[in-house]
Design a protein around this motif. Sequence first.
Motif, PDB file in Angstrom:
ATOM      1  N   ASP A  62       0.826  -1.277  -0.011  1.00  0.00           N
ATOM      2  CA  ASP A  62      -0.089  -0.144   0.076  1.00  0.00           C
ATOM      3  C   ASP A  62       0.665   1.105  -0.098  1.00  0.00           C
ATOM      4  O   ASP A  62       0.245   2.269  -0.566  1.00  0.00           O
ATOM      5  CB  ASP A  62      -1.035  -0.142   1.281  1.00  0.00           C
ATOM      6  CG  ASP A  62      -0.422  -0.335   2.553  1.00  0.00           C
ATOM      7  OD1 ASP A  62       0.202  -1.294   2.702  1.00  0.00           O
ATOM      8  OD2 ASP A  62      -0.108   0.601   3.436  1.00  0.00           O
ATOM      9  N   ARG A  65       2.058   1.695  -3.597  1.00  0.00           N
ATOM     10  CA  ARG A  65       0.721   2.251  -4.233  1.00  0.00           C
ATOM     11  C   ARG A  65       0.690   3.760  -4.019  1.00  0.00           C
ATOM     12  O   ARG A  65       0.691   4.562  -5.163  1.00  0.00           O
ATOM     13  CB  ARG A  65      -0.247   1.543  -3.937  1.00  0.00           C
ATOM     14  CG  ARG A  65      -1.558   2.058  -4.495  1.00  0.00           C
ATOM     15  CD  ARG A  65      -2.969   1.459  -4.010  1.00  0.00           C
ATOM     16  NE  ARG A  65      -3.902   2.067  -4.378  1.00  0.00           N
ATOM     17  CZ  ARG A  65      -5.176   1.523  -4.411  1.00  0.00           C
ATOM     18  NH1 ARG A  65      -5.444   0.460  -3.643  1.00  0.00           N
ATOM     19  NH2 ARG A  65      -6.455   2.260  -4.698  1.00  0.00           N
ATOM     20  N   ASP A  88       4.137  -6.564   3.905  1.00  0.00           N
ATOM     21  CA  ASP A  88       2.890  -7.032   4.339  1.00  0.00           C
ATOM     22  C   ASP A  88       2.737  -8.111   4.877  1.00  0.00           C
ATOM     23  O   ASP A  88       2.143  -8.489   6.031  1.00  0.00           O
ATOM     24  CB  ASP A  88       1.739  -6.818   2.872  1.00  0.00           C
ATOM     25  CG  ASP A  88       2.090  -5.726   2.072  1.00  0.00           C
ATOM     26  OD1 ASP A  88       1.162  -5.016   1.948  1.00  0.00           O
ATOM     27  OD2 ASP A  88       3.081  -5.545   1.423  1.00  0.00           O
ATOM     28  N   HIS A  97      -4.968  -8.381   1.062  1.00  0.00           N
ATOM     29  CA  HIS A  97      -4.568  -7.108   0.828  1.00  0.00           C
ATOM     30  C   HIS A  97      -3.366  -6.719  -0.096  1.00  0.00           C
ATOM     31  O   HIS A  97      -3.485  -5.783  -0.700  1.00  0.00           O
ATOM     32  CB  HIS A  97      -3.836  -6.690   2.284  1.00  0.00           C
ATOM     33  CG  HIS A  97      -3.210  -5.416   2.359  1.00  0.00           C
ATOM     34  ND1 HIS A  97      -3.869  -4.286   2.588  1.00  0.00           N
ATOM     35  CD2 HIS A  97      -1.787  -5.400   2.559  1.00  0.00           C
ATOM     36  CE1 HIS A  97      -3.122  -3.186   2.550  1.00  0.00           C
ATOM     37  NE2 HIS A  97      -1.783  -3.853   2.341  1.00  0.00           N
ATOM     38  N   GLN A 101      -3.761  -4.582  -3.662  1.00  0.00           N
ATOM     39  CA  GLN A 101      -2.843  -3.541  -3.976  1.00  0.00           C
ATOM     40  C   GLN A 101      -2.066  -3.610  -5.616  1.00  0.00           C
ATOM     41  O   GLN A 101      -2.078  -2.789  -6.509  1.00  0.00           O
ATOM     42  CB  GLN A 101      -1.675  -3.119  -3.119  1.00  0.00           C
ATOM     43  CG  GLN A 101      -2.165  -2.972  -1.474  1.00  0.00           C
ATOM     44  CD  GLN A 101      -2.929  -1.962  -1.492  1.00  0.00           C
ATOM     45  OE1 GLN A 101      -3.082  -0.897  -1.977  1.00  0.00           O
ATOM     46  NE2 GLN A 101      -4.222  -2.245  -0.737  1.00  0.00           N
TER      47      GLN A 101
END
Length: 200
Positions: A62, A65, A88, A97, A101
């Motif tokens: 994330d 991203r 992650d 998750h 992303q």
Amino acid sequence: MQRVRIVAMGDSTTAGTPAFLSPAEAPPAGRGDETSQYAHWLMQSRPGWEVLNRGVNGERSDQIRARFERDVIAPRPAVVVLIAGVNDVYQGRPAAHVIEQLRWMFDRARQAGIRVVAGTIVPYNTATPDQNARMREINDWIRLQAATTAGLAFADTRAAVAAPGKPDTLSETADQLHPTPAGYRAMAEAIRPAIEQVLR
């Protein structure tokens, strides 16, 4: 001869940790052992390629991203090489998750006319069975996306640095977490044909 611009986007295994700080971490040119990054080896093998190392050690998917517009879209490369998700997994985030992303980044690049090379999450020697299972789930999804999506190629960077017969262990490492320069060279060898595929 016109140079082909490529952005290498990701976390520590793109940056070149532990021996190199990427230009994103130590502007403007990075600092340390330049051979400790796959971007170096790609440019050694293909002098017509300009590979911009935009790896940042420790970042989750994330966070990668969040800087995608600045570091990938704005430089207008022909290709982005994306490897993300290990942090992650390390921090306990679910595979879903990371997949969310990655899907967004793959789609955003393709909307901008940028071809994508998706690398698999590289192993680290201290991973638990659960962490390895989540990395496998993400990597299997990446492989499937590349097989079914135009403009998206697959590079098995995990296999490139794994010890023979031990897919969850690095063949060489100084810190149990990251490849050595030889491993980064092996990653480049896996990535190069995928770049050539999407440039055809």
